[in-house]
Design a protein around this motif. Structure first.
Motif, mmCIF file in Angstrom:
data_model
loop_
_atom_site.group_PDB
_atom_site.id
_atom_site.type_symbol
_atom_site.label_atom_id
_atom_site.label_comp_id
_atom_site.label_asym_id
_atom_site.label_seq_id
_atom_site.Cartn_x
_atom_site.Cartn_y
_atom_site.Cartn_z
ATOM 1 N N ARG A 314 9.777 -8.270 -3.689
ATOM 2 C CA ARG A 314 10.168 -8.069 -5.093
ATOM 3 C C ARG A 314 11.314 -8.994 -5.489
ATOM 4 O O ARG A 314 11.387 -9.423 -6.636
ATOM 5 N N ALA A 318 10.671 -11.489 -8.627
ATOM 6 C CA ALA A 318 11.532 -11.327 -9.795
ATOM 7 C C ALA A 318 12.021 -12.677 -10.306
ATOM 8 O O ALA A 318 12.395 -12.808 -11.467
ATOM 9 N N LEU A 320 10.170 -15.391 -10.375
ATOM 10 C CA LEU A 320 9.043 -16.263 -10.717
ATOM 11 C C LEU A 320 8.397 -15.864 -12.037
ATOM 12 O O LEU A 320 8.483 -14.717 -12.471
ATOM 13 N N ALA A 322 5.477 -14.613 -13.969
ATOM 14 C CA ALA A 322 4.407 -13.719 -13.524
ATOM 15 C C ALA A 322 3.036 -14.384 -13.573
ATOM 16 O O ALA A 322 2.086 -13.935 -12.938
ATOM 17 N N ARG A 326 0.809 -14.280 -7.134
ATOM 18 C CA ARG A 326 0.048 -13.072 -6.855
ATOM 19 C C ARG A 326 0.551 -12.467 -5.570
ATOM 20 O O ARG A 326 0.824 -13.188 -4.612
ATOM 21 N N VAL A 327 0.674 -11.154 -5.534
ATOM 22 C CA VAL A 327 1.006 -10.479 -4.286
ATOM 23 C C VAL A 327 -0.287 -9.862 -3.760
ATOM 24 O O VAL A 327 -0.968 -9.139 -4.480
ATOM 25 N N PRO A 329 -1.733 -7.414 -1.020
ATOM 26 C CA PRO A 329 -1.462 -6.463 0.065
ATOM 27 C C PRO A 329 -2.679 -6.430 0.986
ATOM 28 O O PRO A 329 -3.816 -6.399 0.519
ATOM 29 N N GLU A 425 12.191 11.783 -3.147
ATOM 30 C CA GLU A 425 10.954 12.159 -3.859
ATOM 31 C C GLU A 425 10.003 10.967 -4.050
ATOM 32 O O GLU A 425 8.884 10.949 -3.576
ATOM 33 N N TYR A 426 10.494 9.918 -4.748
ATOM 34 C CA TYR A 426 9.560 8.858 -5.141
ATOM 35 C C TYR A 426 9.315 7.824 -4.061
ATOM 36 O O TYR A 426 8.596 6.870 -4.272
ATOM 37 N N PHE A 429 5.757 8.669 -0.719
ATOM 38 C CA PHE A 429 4.410 8.120 -0.503
ATOM 39 C C PHE A 429 4.425 6.905 0.415
ATOM 40 O O PHE A 429 3.389 6.451 0.868
#
Lengths: 495, 495
Positions: A314, A318, A320, A322, A326-327, A329, A425-426, A429
C-alpha cells in the motif's frame, strides 16, 4: 538432415483413401481419450519451406479431428498488446489447455528461421537457448510437443511456385517473399538445418516430412501424430514418469541464510513519516520520467504470514497513478489456470510498458508452500528454480524491472502480530486457521526460503532480504530499493 | 443538476481525520464480506471535470481498501486488438469478477462525454441506448454499479488549473486539452448534464460530488460507496430480489413454428458432392476478397442432439484457411466465466476483423437448456432475449456478420442416429446418457426453440431454420446461407 525428404515420396490415391479412413477413426478415438483424461495438451508446431503444405496439413487435421478441441494459431506481426511485452508472451497466451490440441504455425520458430540474417551469433544462441528452455518446460510439464518440418527441395519448390503462379485461381498465393526465398534457398536451407539440429530435443525432436505429394504429406503427419498421442496416453501417468531429483543438500553447519538477517531497527515514527513522503515523491517522479514509458516493473512480495507485505504494498501504490499499476494477489489457481503449465498464470499478468504489477505472493509459491505442503512433486519444484530464472530473464530482456522482496520477521514478532490481529475487529479476517498451521512449519519455510534465495537471486533480479520486525523500516527499505532499481535502469537506457 | 456541487463544500482536517478512520475500517469490513460472499461485483465509474480529483479518489480507495481485490482501469486509445472488435469489447474484458471491486476511469462514458461534437443526434441516442442496456444487464445480473461525477464549477476549474500550472511540480498535469476544455466549459457542461440525465437509471444513478475540497470529495465518495455496498449486502440474496416475469403465453392454437418445418429433402450424394465443392470454393473465395479484411463472421449452430451440427461445421471449416477461423464448443462454464455476467464467455471469443468464429452451441443455451433444466431463473432467461439481441446488434454494427442456424430433425430421425452412433465404434463417444434424457424433453425444446426464434430473429441476425433429416441438404444450405450473407455484406461495403 533433409536428404530423405527430397526423394520424391508419393502415395497413390487408392492406398491413401484406405489408409486415411483408418487413420481418421483412430485419431478421433485418441483425441477423445485425450479429452477425457485432460492431463496433457498436444502442441503441434508446423514449420517448413514456403508452399510445402503447412496450411493444407492444418486444414486436414481440423477436418479429421473433432474441431471443437483443436485450435490453430498463426503468428503474424505482433499486436501492440503483444509488442509491449516480452516476445514469448504471445506464445504463452496461445498454449492449448490440457486435453486439447493446438496447431501453431511457425510458433517460436517463425522469427529465428526466416529473420536471422541480421542476428549476431550471440543473438542466435540466445534465441535457441530460450526455445530449448520453453520446450523443456512444456515437456517436463507433461505436454506432447510435436514439431513438423515440411520440406521441399530447391527444384520442387521452384516447380510448385511456378504451378501456383500459372493458375489464375492460385496465383495470389505466391508472394514477393516466396520468390526472394527461392533465390536465397541455399542460405535459408543451411540456416534452417542448423536451427533444427540445435532445437531437436529428446522430448521434442523435429520430424521432417517431404511436402511434395499431398497424400504422402498427410499420411506422414497423421500417422506420426497418432503414434505420438497413443504412446503418450499409454504412459501410466504423466506424474509418474517424471524423474525424481535428489533432495537439496542440508547445510553442513546448519546455518541458513535467513537465520543470519538483522531483523530489528530503531526507526521511529517521526523520521519514518518524513522519509516515506520523500520516497513516495521520488517514486512518483520516476514513473513520470519519459524513459519510464519504455520500461515496466514487476515487484514480488514474499515472506512469512504477517510480515507486512500488504502494508508495504500500500505504501508503494499510494505513490502511483492508479491507472498505471495492478496488485495481483496469488491465491489458489482457477480451473483455466490449472489446465496450463505452472507459470502461465503469472505470464498472463505481465504488465505492458509504462505499467507496474505488484505480486502479493508469486511464482515462488512453487518452491515455498507447494514444496512444503507437497502440492508439487520434488521434480516439479526442483526444476522450477531454472524455469523461474528463465522467466525473469525474459522479463529483464524486455525492459521489465524485476524487484523481489523477502520480508523477514522473527517468530516472536509473528506471534505478537497474530494476537493483535485477533484482537482487532477489522483485522480479524486477516488471520485464519491456516496461518497458525503455517506457523508450525516455520522451520521448513526458513529452509525453503534460504534455498530459494540461493538459487534465484540473480544479477538481473536479486532478492532483497529486509528485516521487517520494524514495519517502518521495512516500508522505507522497500521504497528505496524500488526507486533505486528504476533509477538505475532509466540511466542505463539513456546511455 | 450540478447546482449543489458548486456550493464550495468543505470539511475541516480534524473532522476528516476522525471520519476517515471510521470509514476505512467499515469499508474494509464490507469489502471482506463482499469477497466472502462472492456473488456480485462492485463496478465504480469515475468521471467528471478535468482536475476534479478522479485520480486522487481512486488512489484513496486503493489505499483504504485491500488492494488485492480491487482493480483500476483507464481507457486510453484502444489497442489494435480492441480496435478490431466491437467498441464495448474492451469494457467486457475489464469487468471485475464477482466478489471484487473495479474502478473504471471514464468507462463507457469517456467517449460520449468529451467527443460528442461530431455526433449526430441519432448517434448520441444510439450510444445512450447501448450504455443503458449494458448497465441494465449488469445490475439485473446483481452487480452494484456506482457512477461518480466529480464536478468543478467554471471558476473553480480555472483556479485549479492555474494553481497546478503555477507549481513547477504539477505543471505537467495541465494539458492543452484541459485549457481548451475551460474555454468550451459551458458547452461541455451542458452536454454532460444531458448525458448524465439520460443515463441515470434506477439501479445505476449518477452521484454528483463536488471535486473542489479533497476532504469533502473523499468522504462523499467513501461514504456513498460504503452505504451502497452495505445496502447491497443486506439484500437477502441477489437471486431473490429479481422480479419474476410472467410466463410466455402458450400458443392459442397449439401450432409452434418449429412444428411447421419441412424436414426432409431428396438431395442425393452425387449432386451433394458437386454442390458442396462449388460452395466451398465460393466460400473460400469470399474470405479472400480484400473487403473481407474489414469484416468478421460469427456463425452459431443450434439444434437437437444429433442434428448434424458437427458435420455441417466441418464442411465450413474445410473451406477455410486454418489461420482464419476458430471453432468454439460451448460446454459448462469455467470458474472464471461463472464469476462474470452470462454473456462474458461469448464476448471473449468475438473474432478480430478478417476472422471467423463458429460456435457449436452458443449464448442461446440460456433460453434453451438453461430454461428447460431450470439452471437459469425465469427472470434471467426472460431478459436474455433482449440482452442477446443487443449483443448481436453490437456485433453487426462493428462489421461482424452474425449467421444463426437451427438444424431441425424429426424425433424418428434422431432415434435412428442415436442407435447408429451406439453401433459404430468410433462414434460411440458422441452419445451419452444425457442425450437420452434430453430426448425425453423433446417437446419442451420445441417450445423453447420456437420462442427463441420468435424473439431473436432480427433483420440483422435472422435465424435460419434448416430441415436436416437429410444431412446433405442441411450442409449445402448452411454453406449457401453463409456465402450469401458474406456476399451481401461485401457488396454493401463497396457502396
Amino acid at each position: 538432415m533433409f536428404e530423405s525428404a527430397e526423394l520424391g515420396h508419393q502415395i497413390d490415391r487408392d492406398t491413401y483413401r484406405e489408409e486415411e479412413a483408418k487413420l481418421r477413426q483412430a485419431l478421433l478415438a485418441a483425441q477423445f481419450e485425450l479429452k477425457q483424461r485432460g492431463d496433457f495438451p498436444v502442441i503441434i508446431v508446423l514449420a517448413g519451406m514456403p508452399a510445402a503444405g503447412k496450411g493444407e496439413v492444418a486444414n486436414l487435421l481440423l477436418e479429421w479431428l473433432d474441431p471443437r478441441h483443436i485450435t490453430t494459431l498463426a503468428f503474424d506481426a505482433p499486436s501492440d498488446e503483444e509488442a509491449d511485452r516480452p516476445p514469448f508472451w504471445r506464445f504463452w497466451r496461445a498454449l492449448p489447455a490440457k486435453g486439447s490440441l493446438g496447431v501453431l504455425f511457425g510458433a517460436w520458430y517463425a522469427d529465428p528461421l526466416w529473420h536471422w540474417d541480421h542476428d549476431s551469433e550471440a543473438a542466435v544462441s540466445r534465441r535457441v537457448e530460450r526455445i530449448v528452455r520453453l520446450e523443456k518446460m512444456l515437456t517436463d510439464d507433461g505436454a506432447l510437443v510435436l514439431k513438423f518440418w515440411l520440406h521441399l527441395s530447391r527444384d520442387r519448390l521452384k516447380k510448385r511456385l511456378k504451378a501456383l503462379q500459372d493458375d489464375a485461381l492460385t496465383a495470389w498465393r505466391v508472394s514477393k517473399e516466396d520468390k526472394q526465398f527461392l533465390k536465397d534457398y541455399d542460405a535459408h536451407a543451411a540456416h534452417a538445418e542448423t536451427l533444427l539440429t540445435r532445437t531437436s530435443l529428446a522430448d521434442s525432436p523435429w520430424r521432417i516430412v517431404e511436402g511434395w505429394d499431398a497424400n504422402y504429406r498427410a499420411l506422414s503427419v497423421g500417422r506420426q501424430l497418432l503414434d505420438a498421442i497413443e504412446h503418450h496416453l499409454a504412459r501410466d501417468s504423466v506424474k509418474q514418469r517424471r524423474v525424481e531429483a535428489g533432495p537439496l543438500l542440508p547445510s553442513v553447519d546448519g546455518v541458513r541464510l535467513l537465520d543470519t538477517l538483522q531483523l530489528d531497527s530503531d526507526l521511529g515514527k517521526v523520521e519514518y513519516r518524513e522519509r516515506l513522503e520523500r520516497l513516495q515523491g521520488r517514486l512518483n517522479g520516476l514513473t513520470r520520467e519519459p524513459g519510464f514509458a519504455k520500461l515496466a516493473v514487476v515487484a514480488v512480495f514474499e515472506g512469512m504470514d504477517a510480515a507486512g507485505k500488504g502494508g508495504a504494498i500500500r505504501r508503494i501504490t499510494a505513490a502511483l497513478d492508479a491507472r498505471r499499476y495492478r496488485v495481483v494477489p496469488i491465491a489458489a489457481p482457477t480451473d483455466e489456470e490449472r489446465a496450463q503449465p505452472y507459470l502461465w498464470r503469472f505470464w498472463r499478468h505481465v504488465p505492458r510498458r509504462g505499467h507496474l504489477t505488484v505480486f502479493d505472493r508469486s511464482w515462488y509459491g512453487r518452491v515455498l508452500v507447494e514444496r512444503i505442503e507437497g502440492f508439487a512433486s520434488q521434480a516439479e519444484w526442483m526444476r522450477a528454480y531454472g524455469e523461474i530464472n528463465d522467466f525473469e530473464a525474459q522479463l529483464d530482456d524486455a525492459g521489465v524491472i524485476v524487484v523481489k522482496y523477502w520480508l523477514a520477521i522473527s517468530g516472536e514478532e509473528q506471534l505478537t502480530r497474530f494476537q493483535s490481529r485477533e484482537a482487532t475487529e477489522y483485522k480479524r479476517f486477516k488471520i485464519t486457521e491456516e496461518d497458525w498451521r503455517n506457523r508450525d512449519k516455520w522451520d521448513d519455510y526458513v529452509t525453503a526460503a534460504s534455498d530459494m534465495v540461493e538459487r534465484t537471486s540473480t544479477a538481473m533480479a536479486p532478492w532483497h532480504l529486509i528485516g521487517a520486525n520494524n514495519k517502518y523500516h521495512a516500508r522505507v527499505r522497500v521504497l528505496e530499493i524500488l526507486c533505486d532499481a528504476i533509477e538505475t535502469r532509466l540511466k542505463r537506457k539513456e546511455k
